[in-house]
Design an enzyme around this catalytic site. Structure first.
Site, PDB file in Angstrom:
ATOM      1  N   ARG A  24       0.929  -1.065   0.110  1.00  0.00           N
ATOM      2  CA  ARG A  24      -0.066  -0.026   0.017  1.00  0.00           C
ATOM      3  C   ARG A  24       1.011   1.275   0.098  1.00  0.00           C
ATOM      4  O   ARG A  24       1.590   1.334   0.898  1.00  0.00           O
ATOM      5  CB  ARG A  24      -0.988  -0.021   1.440  1.00  0.00           C
ATOM      6  CG  ARG A  24      -1.651   1.060   1.455  1.00  0.00           C
ATOM      7  CD  ARG A  24      -2.670   0.820   2.549  1.00  0.00           C
ATOM      8  NE  ARG A  24      -2.228   0.706   3.712  1.00  0.00           N
ATOM      9  CZ  ARG A  24      -2.757   0.968   5.038  1.00  0.00           C
ATOM     10  NH1 ARG A  24      -4.307   1.389   4.837  1.00  0.00           N
ATOM     11  NH2 ARG A  24      -2.301   1.064   6.018  1.00  0.00           N
TER      12      ARG A  24
ATOM     13  N   ASP B 111      -1.796  -3.628  12.299  1.00  0.00           N
ATOM     14  CA  ASP B 111      -0.910  -3.985  10.896  1.00  0.00           C
ATOM     15  C   ASP B 111      -1.009  -5.558  11.017  1.00  0.00           C
ATOM     16  O   ASP B 111       0.079  -6.190  11.869  1.00  0.00           O
ATOM     17  CB  ASP B 111       0.329  -3.416  10.778  1.00  0.00           C
ATOM     18  CG  ASP B 111       0.819  -3.651   9.222  1.00  0.00           C
ATOM     19  OD1 ASP B 111       1.098  -4.974   8.815  1.00  0.00           O
ATOM     20  OD2 ASP B 111       1.100  -2.695   8.643  1.00  0.00           O
TER      21      ASP B 111
ATOM     22  N   THR C 209      -0.536   7.528  -1.559  1.00  0.00           N
ATOM     23  CA  THR C 209      -1.807   7.522  -2.396  1.00  0.00           C
ATOM     24  C   THR C 209      -2.853   6.487  -2.086  1.00  0.00           C
ATOM     25  O   THR C 209      -4.016   6.592  -2.290  1.00  0.00           O
ATOM     26  CB  THR C 209      -1.466   7.290  -3.865  1.00  0.00           C
ATOM     27  OG1 THR C 209      -0.782   5.822  -3.881  1.00  0.00           O
ATOM     28  CG2 THR C 209      -0.359   8.312  -4.381  1.00  0.00           C
TER      29      THR C 209
ATOM     30  N   ASP D 167       2.851  -6.615  10.175  1.00  0.00           N
ATOM     31  CA  ASP D 167       3.778  -6.513  11.049  1.00  0.00           C
ATOM     32  C   ASP D 167       3.460  -7.352  12.163  1.00  0.00           C
ATOM     33  O   ASP D 167       4.613  -7.900  12.805  1.00  0.00           O
ATOM     34  CB  ASP D 167       3.740  -5.135  11.747  1.00  0.00           C
ATOM     35  CG  ASP D 167       4.422  -4.340  10.655  1.00  0.00           C
ATOM     36  OD1 ASP D 167       5.189  -4.533  10.000  1.00  0.00           O
ATOM     37  OD2 ASP D 167       3.820  -3.189  10.711  1.00  0.00           O
TER      38      ASP D 167
END
Ligand code: URA
Length: 206
Positions: free
Chosen positions: A101, A197, A105, A200
């Site tokens: 990602r 996340d 943007t 992670d």
């Protein structure tokens, strides 16, 4: 169509995953176990065919799986769902697609794509634990369709309506199965309450 699973074991294990103090080891183990539990549901529409076998008692006509299952984890976090599903589908083929990602943007950028040659004949299950904006799932489904896939299901751990609707708009033919439907996305497009996340937490990189 989308389906949110409703099972106490899945809910309990997901609660463990959501807790911020859960270790990488426990996060990984619970994701693996939930994926295994989800395998039962996500495979309920796979094709079977009749075969003649012989039991110790007699000959009989019984059922066997009649289509190739192809798991496509979206790197990195989707990898955490492979083993749990594969333990019940040991002959499944595995494709890998990497998208990240872009933090500015929020677009999905492709960095890896290796799919089985038989992708156009099989039942493809895209594995993406977090269905947030839906951008990465949509991008990956685009890529898989371009490679010839016709029968596709998206399997997620946690999602929000925004992501579900985005995928349904882009790919109305793709069924979505989730273990939980969460409330909304925050300003950084993280799922709330979510679990942080997933990549992670799965790989201990933060
Ligand atoms: N990806 C994640 O890993 N977590 C979120 O909450 C959203 C996207």
């Amino acid at each position: 169509m989308y389906t949110v699973l409703d099972h106490p074991l899945i809910k309990h294990k997901l609660t463990i995953m959501r807790k911020k103090d859960t270790s990488t080891k426990d996060f990984r183990q619970n994701l693996d176990e939930i994926a295994g539990l989800m395998a039962y549901e996500i495979t309920k529409d796979i094709k079977t065919e009749k075969v003649e076998i012989e039991t110790p008692i007699c000959k009989t006509i019984q059922d066997k799986i009649a289509e190739d299952i192809i798991l496509v984890p979206i790197l990195r976090a989707g990898l955490g769902m492979v083993d749990g599903i594969r333990s019940l589908l040991p002959t499944a083929k595995i494709g890998h697609i990497g998208v990240y990602r872009d933090e500015e943007t929020f677009e999905a950028v492709e960095y890896f794509n290796k799919l089985p040659e038989s992708i156009s004949e099989g039942y493809v299950m895209v594995l993406d634990p977090m269905l947030a904006t839906g951008v990465s799932s949509i991008t990956v489904i685009d890529m898989i369709k371009k490679a010839g896939a016709k029968k596709i299901k998206l399997v997620c751990l946690v999602g929000v309506m925004q992501g579900i609707e985005a995928v349904q708009k882009a790919h109305p033919d793709v069924d979505i199965v989730l273990a939980a439907l969460d409330d909304h996305l925050n300003e950084n497009n993280y799922i709330v309450p979510g679990l942080g996340d997933a990549g992670d937490r799965l790989f201990g990189t933060k």
